[in-house]
Design a protein around this motif. Structure first.
Motif, PDB file in Angstrom:
ATOM      1  N   PHE A   1       0.850  -1.196   0.000  1.00 60.28           N
ATOM      2  CA  PHE A   1       0.000   0.000   0.000  1.00 60.28           C
ATOM      3  C   PHE A   1       0.889   1.250   0.000  1.00 60.28           C
ATOM      4  CE2 PHE A   1      -2.914   2.652   3.005  1.00 60.28           C
ATOM      5  CZ  PHE A   1      -3.328   3.441   1.937  1.00 60.28           C
ATOM      6  N   ASP A   2       0.740   2.073  -1.043  1.00 63.69           N
ATOM      7  CA  ASP A   2       1.470   3.345  -1.140  1.00 63.69           C
ATOM      8  C   ASP A   2       0.463   4.489  -1.079  1.00 63.69           C
ATOM      9  OD1 ASP A   2       2.937   5.585  -1.733  1.00 63.69           O
ATOM     10  OD2 ASP A   2       3.965   4.745  -3.467  1.00 63.69           O
ATOM     11  N   PRO A   3       0.366   5.180   0.056  1.00 62.97           N
ATOM     12  CA  PRO A   3      -0.635   6.238   0.206  1.00 62.97           C
ATOM     13  C   PRO A   3      -0.216   7.578  -0.396  1.00 62.97           C
ATOM     14  CG  PRO A   3       0.537   5.930   2.259  1.00 62.97           C
ATOM     15  CD  PRO A   3       1.094   4.917   1.304  1.00 62.97           C
ATOM     16  N   ALA A   4       0.827   7.593  -1.183  1.00 61.63           N
ATOM     17  CA  ALA A   4       1.217   8.787  -1.950  1.00 61.63           C
ATOM     18  C   ALA A   4       1.888   8.275  -3.219  1.00 61.63           C
ATOM     19  CB  ALA A   4       2.156   9.673  -1.147  1.00 61.63           C
ATOM     20  N   CYS A   5       1.152   7.476  -3.985  1.00 61.97           N
ATOM     21  CA  CYS A   5       1.774   6.585  -4.975  1.00 61.97           C
ATOM     22  C   CYS A   5       2.236   7.286  -6.242  1.00 61.97           C
ATOM     23  CB  CYS A   5       0.837   5.436  -5.318  1.00 61.97           C
ATOM     24  SG  CYS A   5      -0.625   5.882  -6.269  1.00 61.97           S
ATOM     25  N   GLY A   6       1.819   8.535  -6.475  1.00 62.45           N
ATOM     26  CA  GLY A   6       2.241   9.182  -7.707  1.00 62.45           C
ATOM     27  C   GLY A   6       1.878   8.338  -8.909  1.00 62.45           C
ATOM     28  N   SER A   7       2.850   8.079  -9.760  1.00 61.74           N
ATOM     29  CA  SER A   7       2.625   7.260 -10.949  1.00 61.74           C
ATOM     30  C   SER A   7       2.884   5.785 -10.700  1.00 61.74           C
ATOM     31  CB  SER A   7       3.503   7.752 -12.101  1.00 61.74           C
ATOM     32  OG  SER A   7       3.190   9.093 -12.414  1.00 61.74           O
ATOM     33  N   GLY A   8       3.039   5.389  -9.445  1.00 58.18           N
ATOM     34  CA  GLY A   8       3.072   3.971  -9.107  1.00 58.18           C
ATOM     35  C   GLY A   8       4.430   3.320  -9.043  1.00 58.18           C
ATOM     36  N   ASN A   9       5.520   4.109  -8.968  1.00 57.46           N
ATOM     37  CA  ASN A   9       6.863   3.520  -9.038  1.00 57.46           C
ATOM     38  C   ASN A   9       7.116   2.472  -7.955  1.00 57.46           C
ATOM     39  OD1 ASN A   9       7.356   5.320 -11.118  1.00 57.46           O
ATOM     40  ND2 ASN A   9       8.303   6.830  -9.797  1.00 57.46           N
ATOM     41  N   PHE A  10       6.759   2.792  -6.711  1.00 54.05           N
ATOM     42  CA  PHE A  10       6.993   1.845  -5.616  1.00 54.05           C
ATOM     43  C   PHE A  10       6.175   0.573  -5.811  1.00 54.05           C
ATOM     44  CE2 PHE A  10       8.757   5.526  -3.524  1.00 54.05           C
ATOM     45  CZ  PHE A  10       9.679   5.006  -2.634  1.00 54.05           C
ATOM     46  N   LEU A  11       4.928   0.718  -6.220  1.00 54.05           N
ATOM     47  CA  LEU A  11       4.065  -0.444  -6.398  1.00 54.05           C
ATOM     48  C   LEU A  11       4.575  -1.333  -7.526  1.00 54.05           C
ATOM     49  CD1 LEU A  11       0.573   1.305  -6.028  1.00 54.05           C
ATOM     50  CD2 LEU A  11       1.858   0.032  -4.292  1.00 54.05           C
TER      51      LEU A  11
ATOM     52  N   ASN B   1      -5.698  -1.499  -6.861  1.00 48.78           N
ATOM     53  CA  ASN B   1      -6.673  -0.675  -6.148  1.00 48.78           C
ATOM     54  C   ASN B   1      -6.109   0.723  -5.960  1.00 48.78           C
ATOM     55  OD1 ASN B   1      -8.660  -2.948  -5.343  1.00 48.78           O
ATOM     56  ND2 ASN B   1      -6.674  -3.701  -4.642  1.00 48.78           N
ATOM     57  N   ILE B   2      -6.112   1.501  -7.034  1.00 45.36           N
ATOM     58  CA  ILE B   2      -5.532   2.838  -7.007  1.00 45.36           C
ATOM     59  C   ILE B   2      -6.662   3.864  -6.899  1.00 45.36           C
ATOM     60  CG2 ILE B   2      -3.924   4.425  -8.104  1.00 45.36           C
ATOM     61  CD1 ILE B   2      -2.750   1.687  -7.458  1.00 45.36           C
ATOM     62  N   PHE B   3      -6.674   4.613  -5.801  1.00 49.40           N
ATOM     63  CA  PHE B   3      -7.743   5.568  -5.537  1.00 49.40           C
ATOM     64  C   PHE B   3      -7.250   6.988  -5.799  1.00 49.40           C
ATOM     65  CE2 PHE B   3      -8.798   1.804  -3.224  1.00 49.40           C
ATOM     66  CZ  PHE B   3     -10.184   1.745  -3.211  1.00 49.40           C
ATOM     67  N   CYS B   4      -8.084   7.785  -6.399  1.00 51.55           N
ATOM     68  CA  CYS B   4      -7.770   9.185  -6.623  1.00 51.55           C
ATOM     69  C   CYS B   4      -8.373  10.000  -5.484  1.00 51.55           C
ATOM     70  CB  CYS B   4      -8.326   9.672  -7.964  1.00 51.55           C
ATOM     71  SG  CYS B   4      -7.809  11.346  -8.401  1.00 51.55           S
ATOM     72  N   GLY B   5      -7.538  10.636  -4.692  1.00 53.04           N
ATOM     73  CA  GLY B   5      -8.040  11.404  -3.562  1.00 53.04           C
ATOM     74  C   GLY B   5      -6.896  11.916  -2.713  1.00 53.04           C
ATOM     75  N   ASN B   6      -7.253  12.641  -1.670  1.00 52.85           N
ATOM     76  CA  ASN B   6      -6.279  13.217  -0.741  1.00 52.85           C
ATOM     77  C   ASN B   6      -6.040  12.230   0.396  1.00 52.85           C
ATOM     78  OD1 ASN B   6      -4.914  14.677   1.241  1.00 52.85           O
ATOM     79  ND2 ASN B   6      -5.958  16.592   0.748  1.00 52.85           N
ATOM     80  N   ALA B   7      -4.809  11.724   0.491  1.00 55.38           N
ATOM     81  CA  ALA B   7      -4.498  10.685   1.480  1.00 55.38           C
ATOM     82  C   ALA B   7      -4.684  11.165   2.910  1.00 55.38           C
ATOM     83  CB  ALA B   7      -3.060  10.194   1.290  1.00 55.38           C
ATOM     84  N   THR B   8      -4.578  12.474   3.135  1.00 53.63           N
ATOM     85  CA  THR B   8      -4.773  12.973   4.495  1.00 53.63           C
ATOM     86  C   THR B   8      -6.247  12.985   4.880  1.00 53.63           C
ATOM     87  OG1 THR B   8      -4.988  15.327   3.912  1.00 53.63           O
ATOM     88  CG2 THR B   8      -2.758  14.463   4.195  1.00 53.63           C
ATOM     89  N   ARG B   9      -7.140  12.873   3.897  1.00 58.60           N
ATOM     90  CA  ARG B   9      -8.577  12.935   4.155  1.00 58.60           C
ATOM     91  C   ARG B   9      -9.251  11.572   4.115  1.00 58.60           C
ATOM     92  NH1 ARG B   9      -9.025  17.453   6.832  1.00 58.60           N
ATOM     93  NH2 ARG B   9      -8.514  19.342   5.656  1.00 58.60           N
ATOM     94  N   LEU B  10      -8.626  10.617   3.445  1.00 59.92           N
ATOM     95  CA  LEU B  10      -9.240   9.305   3.284  1.00 59.92           C
ATOM     96  C   LEU B  10      -8.953   8.405   4.487  1.00 59.92           C
ATOM     97  CD1 LEU B  10      -8.446   8.583  -0.485  1.00 59.92           C
ATOM     98  CD2 LEU B  10     -10.621   9.322   0.493  1.00 59.92           C
ATOM     99  N   ASP B  11      -9.869   7.458   4.736  1.00 59.02           N
ATOM    100  CA  ASP B  11      -9.665   6.423   5.749  1.00 59.02           C
ATOM    101  C   ASP B  11      -8.830   5.321   5.108  1.00 59.02           C
ATOM    102  OD1 ASP B  11      -9.824   4.180   7.422  1.00 59.02           O
ATOM    103  OD2 ASP B  11     -11.799   4.747   8.157  1.00 59.02           O
ATOM    104  N   TRP B  12      -7.600   5.154   5.575  1.00 53.93           N
ATOM    105  CA  TRP B  12      -6.689   4.205   4.926  1.00 53.93           C
ATOM    106  C   TRP B  12      -7.177   2.767   5.038  1.00 53.93           C
ATOM    107  CZ3 TRP B  12      -0.897   5.891   5.928  1.00 53.93           C
ATOM    108  CH2 TRP B  12      -0.708   7.181   5.391  1.00 53.93           C
ATOM    109  N   GLU B  13      -7.860   2.436   6.101  1.00 54.38           N
ATOM    110  CA  GLU B  13      -8.334   1.057   6.236  1.00 54.38           C
ATOM    111  C   GLU B  13      -9.510   0.773   5.312  1.00 54.38           C
ATOM    112  OE1 GLU B  13      -8.345  -1.295   9.634  1.00 54.38           O
ATOM    113  OE2 GLU B  13      -7.276   0.149  10.887  1.00 54.38           O
ATOM    114  N   GLU B  14     -10.209   1.796   4.863  1.00 57.55           N
ATOM    115  CA  GLU B  14     -11.231   1.588   3.846  1.00 57.55           C
ATOM    116  C   GLU B  14     -10.588   1.382   2.486  1.00 57.55           C
ATOM    117  OE1 GLU B  14     -14.213   4.584   3.755  1.00 57.55           O
ATOM    118  OE2 GLU B  14     -14.884   4.243   5.822  1.00 57.55           O
ATOM    119  N   VAL B  15      -9.458   2.049   2.243  1.00 62.52           N
ATOM    120  CA  VAL B  15      -8.725   1.875   0.983  1.00 62.52           C
ATOM    121  C   VAL B  15      -8.046   0.509   0.951  1.00 62.52           C
ATOM    122  CG1 VAL B  15      -6.784   2.727  -0.395  1.00 62.52           C
ATOM    123  CG2 VAL B  15      -8.360   4.351   0.694  1.00 62.52           C
ATOM    124  N   CYS B  16      -7.359   0.167   2.038  1.00 59.55           N
ATOM    125  CA  CYS B  16      -6.611  -1.087   2.119  1.00 59.55           C
ATOM    126  C   CYS B  16      -6.978  -1.800   3.415  1.00 59.55           C
ATOM    127  CB  CYS B  16      -5.108  -0.815   2.067  1.00 59.55           C
ATOM    128  SG  CYS B  16      -4.079  -2.294   2.195  1.00 59.55           S
TER     129      CYS B  16
END
Length: 893
Positions: A342-352, A437-452
């Motif tokens: 899970f990368d909560p600031a994934c940009g273009s996905g390099n880490f993933l 499962n790549i979500f478009c949104g602000n990571a500081t506002r989203l519930d991370w456990e709902e994403v992952c």
């Protein structure tokens, strides 16, 4: 393994060369699996037909040739079809006096005395994973593609200016689909050049019908039964997978944009690496990033600094321990399929993407061992079960979010080809499966456990390179997000923006088996960030399980971000991980505890102190003028004043800040005692300057400055020495080995924010300029860019130093005088030049080394071996001194 370590291994091997085991020892030196080497020794993996030869598929061919010419032997090996059919990377022949080798991939050759092998350790570098030149060429290919796509994007915008966010989103989707088509026709997803040739053959030169063409093509790519379409469209495969699933507006084109699409299609997109593809292409839609394309791109080397200690090294160890055990390999496979990244600031996905590829490589290796275990029995059929749905991401930028999904699909296809290369079969790339499962949104506002979702049945690894943003660079929106995420933390308003990611990740992994590891600027482990962020993290029951200490940020892009970074991994204490520190030279050390400064030591936090913890004289900030510049004189202004009014000489003193002291710059100030004020006012230029200072202070919004309007002839502070002043520049280059402190005369004035000790004992020079002190400062001080910012409250007052005897003081004073003598012998050079690591005279370096030994002897008899030892000792002493509440009043001589 770094290249230096590799050279050491080879040198030791050659020095104690054993002819019977040479090739196996060589493979071991390069980090090849012990299980593979053991099987080679037994002969299980040896495909050679002749006695005295060893042939391992795709790895190497080796022959000891004692009777015939070595060059003849290597030529015979190169022309041998039986050997060539096994595709060995290296051919090696030797008589143990000379060694000849060929790299069959690059056609490089080696012909050396075997005793010189360590000097050529990089020749067999691919055995240890070194393929440097290829990475560079791939980066250039990405930049070239991105530049052309940037021109295409500008042309499309001219004809299709987006008016709404939906328009921009539609354009982003179109670009993602277009990029997929370019990649598909060069990598076997489509027929070779199918997309570009079809477009060029079935649309007009003016581009007017290109919009309709794309609409039909995209529909066909989302249709299983395309029998009702023209033959040239029927030839395209069914893709789907979400990329073409929904109808989305397609822009209009003209002749120029059509030509540019064809030009982009003429590139060889097969050579473009999906690892960095997304970050380069992201610059297409962010025009301001094109001049420094890839500046925010995280290189594969730096990504591995996160992935390896986070989970990859442990998985590789488990694979090594499994050997060829079917049961153990099966359990490891099950573990791979339970992993979630899970990368909560994934940009273009390099880490993933890199994480996905590394897990796929492990799966392939497991299958290869299971296949070997099967022996002569019927071949097993293997199918990859690493799924893109195991990978999660959050990205606020819409195009980057779309590109991340696309890049994962491309990486999946790349690994399918790698799987097929080994096992002659692989799962089909088409139709595309769910692209992560790549979500478009602000990571500081989203519930991370709902994403992952996080539960006991899976292993979640959070990773990435979140945005930093120190407080001075934050917008109002960033400050609001910090308040909402970290508002309960003490002093949260001063936190770096990245603290949002650390805190949300900390909550996520708390009381679980999950781990997170982030790249960050090293500022979060220095200065005032430490007491703000780390105590609450430790209070959650978390610990730093691994840390890669400060390293300069670099990548393969055209420009590099000029920052110093760290990598920090954090887990719940109950996970009982082995805590490891990775140094800047890639040496790994297992330690008892990693503290907030990424050093081996307890979790005591170093906070500002008003008085020295050790028996030191007081250090204080230099004089602050608050004068609007009217009490300060340039060299020319001073000379003019003194020339015209000789009596003014007694009111002028030289001032020293960091620039003046280190670089020899000269500035002056008016220094007027109260009892001399009337005399000073008799000099017109001085009287005029005093009047202007008064005006400036009265106009200030600072109440303190307004009060100072009553004494406009003086600085805000008037600090001075009776005999001598020790100056310590506030900002010093991190490149320097020592802080270049020194003495000023009684008439000299130190200006704020630089630090000074007035009338100190001589031995204080030794302590403040020592390597022990510099090591402490590098660790606890704040930073100004990459330079450390010296603070009396944080660096000097907190520095732990033992009580010393008169004889120890005398030895310190001797070492100080030796350093000053050497400096004086080079008086033609500035201190900045003398303390530049590349220009520092050997005599000065030796004098400082002797000073260091004298200082370290005050701590213990045995000299310290490295800075980690120094830090561990200092932190232990600091903790003892804090616990004993030893806060003496500062003592001055």
């Amino acid at each position: 393994m770094n290249i230096e370590k590799l050279e050491e291994n080879i040198a030791a091997l050659v020095k104690n060369l054993d002819r019977e085991t040479f090739i196996f020892d060589l493979l071991l030196a390069y980090g090849q699996p012990k299980s593979t080497i053991a099987r080679l020794k037994k002969g299980d993996y040896n495909l050679a037909k002749n006695e005295g030869e060893i042939l391992r598929k795709k790895l190497f061919y080796f022959k000891c040739e004692m009777d015939n010419d070595l060059h003849l032997a290597i030529d015979q090996a190169r022309n041998n079809k039986t050997i060539a059919n096994q595709h060995p990377r290296f051919l090696v022949v030797t008589d143990y006096e000379t060694l000849l080798a060929v790299d069959t991939k690059t056609n490089d050759t080696l012909d050396i005395p075997i005793k010189d092998l360590a000097k050529h350790a990089d020749f067999f570098g691919p055995w240890a994973g070194f393929e440097k030149q290829q990475i560079k060429s791939e980066a250039h290919a990405d930049i070239k593609a991105a530049e052309r796509m940037g021109r295409l994007y500008d042309l499309i915008l001219q004809n299709n200016p987006p008016k709404t966010a939906d328009d921009r989103h539609a354009l982003n989707i179109f670009l993602s689909r277009l990029l997929f088509c370019f990649f598909a026709e060069d990598t076997g997803i489509f027929n070779e050049d199918q997309f570009t040739n079809s477009l060029a053959s079935h649309t007009t030169d003016d581009g007017n019908d290109l919009q309709a063409y794309f609409k039909r093509l995209f529909t066909v790519l989302n249709t299983k039964d395309n029998a009702n379409y023209p033959k040239f469209l029927q030839e395209f495969p069914y893709v789907n997978g979400g990329l073409f699933a929904n109808e989305s507006p397609v822009p209009k084109f003209d002749a120029k944009s059509r030509d540019m699409i064809i030009e982009c299609g003429s590139l060889n997109w097969k050579a473009i690496n999906p690892d960095i593809f997304g970050s380069m292409i992201q610059a297409v839609v962010h025009r301001d990033q094109r001049s420094s394309m890839g500046v925010h791109y995280t290189s594969v080397v730096n990504i591995m600094k996160v992935i390896e200690p986070l989970f990859l090294n442990e998985l590789k160890e488990e694979l090594e321990n499994a050997g060829t055990s079917k049961a153990k390999l099966g359990l490891l496979l099950e573990r791979l399929y339970r992993i979630r990244v899970f990368d909560p600031a994934c940009g273009s996905g390099n880490f993933l993407i890199i994480a996905f590829k590394e897990l796929c490589k492990l799966e392939i290796e497991i299958f290869k061992r299971l296949q070997t275990k099967q022996g002569g029995q019927k071949q097993l059929r293997f199918e990859s079960n690493i799924q893109l749905t195991q990978f999660y991401g959050i990205e606020i930028d819409d195009f980057a979010h779309e590109t991340a999904k696309l890049s994962l699909w491309l990486a999946e296809h790349q690994m399918n080809l790698a799987f097929k290369d080994v096992f002659s079969d692989a799962r089909p790339t088409l139709p595309l499966q769910d692209g992560g499962n790549i979500f478009c949104g602000n990571a500081t506002r989203l519930d991370w456990e709902e994403v992952c979702p996080n539960n006991e049945k899976i292993e979640v690894y959070i990773l990435g390179n979140p945005p930093y943003l120190g407080s001075r660079y934050q917008k109002t929106s960033h400050k609001v997000e910090i308040r909402d995420v970290c508002g309960k933390l003490r002093g949260s308003k001063k936190l770096d923006y990245i603290a949002c990611w650390f805190w949300k990740a900390a909550i996520f992994v708390k009381s679980t088996t999950s781990i997170f590891g982030f790249v960050s600027t090293n500022s979060i482990c220095q200065g005032e960030q430490v007491p703000l962020m780390w105590p609450p993290m430790f209070d959650l029951g978390l610990e730093i399980c691994f840390a890669h200490q400060s390293f300069p940020w670099s990548n393969n892009a055209r420009s590099n971000a000029g920052v110093t970074c760290v990598v920090i991994g954090i887990a719940d204490k109950t996970k009982n991980t082995r805590q490891k520190i990775i140094t800047s030279d890639n040496q790994t050390r297992v330690v008892t505890n990693i503290n907030a400064y990424l050093a081996n030591g307890g979790n005591t936090i170093v906070e500002k102190l008003s008085n020295p913890i050790s028996k030191f004289p007081k250090m204080e900030s230099g004089n602050k003028a608050t004068d609007g510049g009217h009490l300060i004189l340039s060299d020319i202004e001073k000379d003019t004043l003194v020339s015209n009014y000789p009596s003014s000489r007694i009111f002028v003193r030289q001032i020293f800040g960091a620039k003046e002291y280190l670089n020899g710059h000269r500035r002056w100030c008016l220094w007027i005692e109260n009892d001399k004020l009337e005399d000073a006012k008799q000099i017109p230029p001085i009287a005029e300057r005093i009047a202007k200072v008064r005006e400036v202070r009265l106009a200030s919004s600072d109440d303190g400055a307004i009060k100072l309007a009553d004494k406009p002839h003086q600085f805000r502070e008037m600090k001075r020495a009776r005999k001598v002043t020790l100056i310590c520049p506030t900002v010093s280059s991190s490149r320097r080995e020592y802080i270049p402190i020194g003495y000023l005369g009684v008439e000299d004035v130190v200006i704020a924010p630089n630090q000074a000790i007035y009338d100190p004992p001589i031995f204080m020079f030794a302590i403040v300029s020592s390597r022990m002190h510099v090591t402490w400062v590098r660790t606890v001080a704040g930073r100004l860019k990459t330079d450390f910012r010296y603070s009396s409250a944080l660096c000097y007052n907190t520095f732990p130093f033992p009580d010393i005897s008169k004889s120890q003081q005398d030895k310190l004073e001797e070492s100080v005088l030796r350093v000053l003598d050497v400096r004086e012998s080079h008086s033609e050079r500035t201190l900045a030049e003398l303390y530049d690591p590349g220009k520092m005279p050997s005599s000065l370096r030796e004098a400082h080394l002797q000073l260091d030994l004298a200082v370290e002897n005050c701590y213990r008899k045995k000299p310290f071996g490295n800075d980690e030892e120094r830090l561990a000792y200092l932190f232990e002493l600091y903790e003892k001194m804090i616990k004993s509440e030893r806060h003496p009043e500062p003592t001055n001589a």
